[in-house]
Scaffold this motif. Structure first.
Motif, PDB file in Angstrom:
ATOM      1  N   THR A   1      -3.408  -9.270  -5.092  1.00  0.00           N
ATOM      2  CA  THR A   1      -4.160  -8.066  -3.802  1.00  0.00           C
ATOM      3  C   THR A   1      -4.527  -9.562  -3.660  1.00  0.00           C
ATOM      4  O   THR A   1      -5.472 -10.675  -3.604  1.00  0.00           O
ATOM      5  CB  THR A   1      -4.652  -7.390  -4.213  1.00  0.00           C
ATOM      6  OG1 THR A   1      -4.019  -7.122  -5.080  1.00  0.00           O
ATOM      7  CG2 THR A   1      -5.449  -6.151  -3.757  1.00  0.00           C
ATOM      8  N   VAL A   2      -5.056  -9.356  -2.317  1.00  0.00           N
ATOM      9  CA  VAL A   2      -5.617 -10.119  -1.036  1.00  0.00           C
ATOM     10  C   VAL A   2      -6.021  -8.848   0.177  1.00  0.00           C
ATOM     11  O   VAL A   2      -6.039  -7.923   0.627  1.00  0.00           O
ATOM     12  CB  VAL A   2      -4.437 -11.029  -0.632  1.00  0.00           C
ATOM     13  CG1 VAL A   2      -3.696 -11.786  -0.675  1.00  0.00           C
ATOM     14  CG2 VAL A   2      -3.930 -10.342   0.946  1.00  0.00           C
ATOM     15  N   LYS A   3      -7.388 -10.100   0.663  1.00  0.00           N
ATOM     16  CA  LYS A   3      -7.936  -8.647   1.201  1.00  0.00           C
ATOM     17  C   LYS A   3      -8.030  -9.756   3.425  1.00  0.00           C
ATOM     18  O   LYS A   3      -8.364 -11.188   3.224  1.00  0.00           O
ATOM     19  CB  LYS A   3      -9.104  -9.202   1.379  1.00  0.00           C
ATOM     20  CG  LYS A   3      -9.396  -7.977  -0.439  1.00  0.00           C
ATOM     21  CD  LYS A   3     -10.877  -7.624  -0.122  1.00  0.00           C
ATOM     22  CE  LYS A   3     -11.091  -6.526  -1.043  1.00  0.00           C
ATOM     23  NZ  LYS A   3     -10.467  -5.267   0.081  1.00  0.00           N
ATOM     24  N   GLY A   4      -8.185  -9.169   3.714  1.00  0.00           N
ATOM     25  CA  GLY A   4      -8.259  -9.425   4.984  1.00  0.00           C
ATOM     26  C   GLY A   4      -7.310 -10.184   6.066  1.00  0.00           C
ATOM     27  O   GLY A   4      -6.854 -11.165   6.689  1.00  0.00           O
ATOM     28  N   ALA A   5      -4.964  -9.635   5.159  1.00  0.00           N
ATOM     29  CA  ALA A   5      -4.507 -10.223   6.114  1.00  0.00           C
ATOM     30  C   ALA A   5      -4.383  -9.897   7.446  1.00  0.00           C
ATOM     31  O   ALA A   5      -4.455  -8.353   7.748  1.00  0.00           O
ATOM     32  CB  ALA A   5      -3.165  -9.859   4.985  1.00  0.00           C
ATOM     33  N   ASP A   6      -3.190  -9.991   8.589  1.00  0.00           N
ATOM     34  CA  ASP A   6      -2.592  -9.896   9.542  1.00  0.00           C
ATOM     35  C   ASP A   6      -1.096  -9.767   9.207  1.00  0.00           C
ATOM     36  O   ASP A   6      -0.079  -9.677  10.814  1.00  0.00           O
ATOM     37  CB  ASP A   6      -2.883 -10.361  10.220  1.00  0.00           C
ATOM     38  CG  ASP A   6      -2.678 -12.122  10.046  1.00  0.00           C
ATOM     39  OD1 ASP A   6      -2.696 -12.382   9.347  1.00  0.00           O
ATOM     40  OD2 ASP A   6      -2.440 -12.368  11.267  1.00  0.00           O
ATOM     41  N   LEU A   7      -0.134  -9.068   8.515  1.00  0.00           N
ATOM     42  CA  LEU A   7       0.968  -9.240   7.743  1.00  0.00           C
ATOM     43  C   LEU A   7       1.522  -7.320   8.000  1.00  0.00           C
ATOM     44  O   LEU A   7       0.519  -6.628   7.509  1.00  0.00           O
ATOM     45  CB  LEU A   7       0.679  -9.560   6.794  1.00  0.00           C
ATOM     46  CG  LEU A   7       1.560 -10.886   7.150  1.00  0.00           C
ATOM     47  CD1 LEU A   7       0.082 -11.592   6.786  1.00  0.00           C
ATOM     48  CD2 LEU A   7       2.413 -11.902   5.810  1.00  0.00           C
ATOM     49  N   MET A   8       2.083  -6.807   8.028  1.00  0.00           N
ATOM     50  CA  MET A   8       3.007  -5.954   8.196  1.00  0.00           C
ATOM     51  C   MET A   8       3.735  -5.991   7.077  1.00  0.00           C
ATOM     52  O   MET A   8       3.993  -6.766   6.490  1.00  0.00           O
ATOM     53  CB  MET A   8       4.173  -5.873   9.329  1.00  0.00           C
ATOM     54  CG  MET A   8       4.368  -4.426   9.678  1.00  0.00           C
ATOM     55  SD  MET A   8       5.827  -4.348  11.367  1.00  0.00           S
ATOM     56  CE  MET A   8       7.268  -5.455  10.501  1.00  0.00           C
ATOM     57  N   ASP A   9       3.778  -4.783   6.721  1.00  0.00           N
ATOM     58  CA  ASP A   9       4.582  -4.091   5.238  1.00  0.00           C
ATOM     59  C   ASP A   9       6.030  -4.613   5.341  1.00  0.00           C
ATOM     60  O   ASP A   9       6.481  -4.954   6.206  1.00  0.00           O
ATOM     61  CB  ASP A   9       4.070  -2.764   5.304  1.00  0.00           C
ATOM     62  CG  ASP A   9       5.100  -2.182   4.074  1.00  0.00           C
ATOM     63  OD1 ASP A   9       4.468  -2.744   2.704  1.00  0.00           O
ATOM     64  OD2 ASP A   9       5.330  -1.127   3.499  1.00  0.00           O
ATOM     65  N   GLU A  10       6.021  -5.173   4.682  1.00  0.00           N
ATOM     66  CA  GLU A  10       7.595  -6.209   3.839  1.00  0.00           C
ATOM     67  C   GLU A  10       7.555  -6.874   5.189  1.00  0.00           C
ATOM     68  O   GLU A  10       9.128  -7.440   5.251  1.00  0.00           O
ATOM     69  CB  GLU A  10       8.224  -4.222   4.416  1.00  0.00           C
ATOM     70  CG  GLU A  10       9.176  -3.437   3.671  1.00  0.00           C
ATOM     71  CD  GLU A  10       8.920  -3.775   1.932  1.00  0.00           C
ATOM     72  OE1 GLU A  10       9.878  -4.792   2.356  1.00  0.00           O
ATOM     73  OE2 GLU A  10       8.745  -2.867   1.297  1.00  0.00           O
ATOM     74  N   THR A  11       6.620  -7.549   5.148  1.00  0.00           N
ATOM     75  CA  THR A  11       6.880  -8.873   6.219  1.00  0.00           C
ATOM     76  C   THR A  11       7.282  -9.738   4.890  1.00  0.00           C
ATOM     77  O   THR A  11       6.510  -9.930   3.492  1.00  0.00           O
ATOM     78  CB  THR A  11       5.578 -10.049   6.509  1.00  0.00           C
ATOM     79  OG1 THR A  11       5.288  -8.634   7.822  1.00  0.00           O
ATOM     80  CG2 THR A  11       5.398 -11.189   6.550  1.00  0.00           C
ATOM     81  N   PRO A  12       8.350 -11.005   5.552  1.00  0.00           N
ATOM     82  CA  PRO A  12       9.228 -12.045   3.794  1.00  0.00           C
ATOM     83  C   PRO A  12       8.414 -13.583   4.094  1.00  0.00           C
ATOM     84  O   PRO A  12       7.175 -13.501   5.184  1.00  0.00           O
ATOM     85  CB  PRO A  12      10.051 -12.559   5.277  1.00  0.00           C
ATOM     86  CG  PRO A  12      10.611 -10.921   6.007  1.00  0.00           C
ATOM     87  CD  PRO A  12       9.243 -10.310   6.510  1.00  0.00           C
TER      88      PRO A  12
END
Length: 218
Positions: A116-127
């Motif tokens: 579990t991380v915080k501060g990401a800029d990734l969309m759900d289901e990003t490879p």
């Protein structure tokens, strides 16, 4: 290259996602590994690090663009710069790089080790292609210059959530949503005060309008 994991986040589309990692530090996400890598031994020692680099694919960019110049949002979408002088998602190879904070590592009965991380800029289901620990002595350059970013200030919006929307969200979800919306997720070339925008967030469809620096979400 094949994904080693997939990312899970509140955003099921790319619209609304913070434009850089770390801008919304409260934003939670999960790294869930593919079966081949669901072995806790692969994460041995990770507990001693506070941050990760995530190397990932811009999987939502369906159209391949060969433009060698782009319009950075921070410059209002009015100025063109070379693609290699920006962090545009439209690149010759659609690879993203994000630095995130490690919140916890847990063993899930079905999914194996989950980060579990915080501060990401990734969309759900990003490879995710790879993860690597952030190392302060070599990754942090205190005297670094950041080009046009150093000379432009990003003005945050004043965000108001409707009472109906507040009733559907927890206090923490409200805080995260406000932090996301104050970054102004609109394309920088759009400034119509009557236009209603929509974005997915925690399984809901959030609508909002922007006028004179104020964003009203409902």
């Amino acid at each position: 290259m094949k994904p080693i994991a997939y990312f899970h986040s509140p955003f099921s589309s790319k619209f609304g996602i913070p434009r850089q990692s770390g801008l919304v530090e409260e934003l939670d996400g999960e790294i869930v590994f593919e079966p081949k890598y669901r072995n806790i031994d692969a994460l041995r020692g990770l507990e001693d690090f506070s941050h990760l680099w995530i190397i990932w694919l811009f999987s939502a960019n369906q159209k391949h663009r060969e433009n060698l110049t782009v319009r950075p949002p921070r410059l209002g979408g009015n100025c063109r710069l070379g693609v290699f002088a920006t962090r545009s998602p439209f690149r010759p190879n659609p690879i993203g790089l994000s630095c995130v904070c490690i919140n916890k590592v847990e063993i899930d009965e079905k999914r194996g080790p989950v980060i579990t991380v915080k501060g990401a800029d990734l969309m759900d289901e990003t490879p995710i292609l790879d993860i690597k620990p952030y190392i302060k002595y070599c990754d942090c350059k205190e005297d670094a210059r950041s080009g046009f970013v150093d000379n432009t200030e990003w003005e945050k919006l004043f965000v108001v959530l409707s009472e109906q929307l507040q009733s559907k969200l927890t206090d923490e979800e409200q805080r995260v949503l406000v932090r996301v919306l104050e970054q102004d997720p609109r394309p920088r070339v759009q400034n119509d005060p009557e236009r209603v925008y929509g974005m997915p967030f925690y399984g809901m469809e959030i609508h909002f309008k922007v006028s004179e620096g104020k964003l009203f979400a409902f």
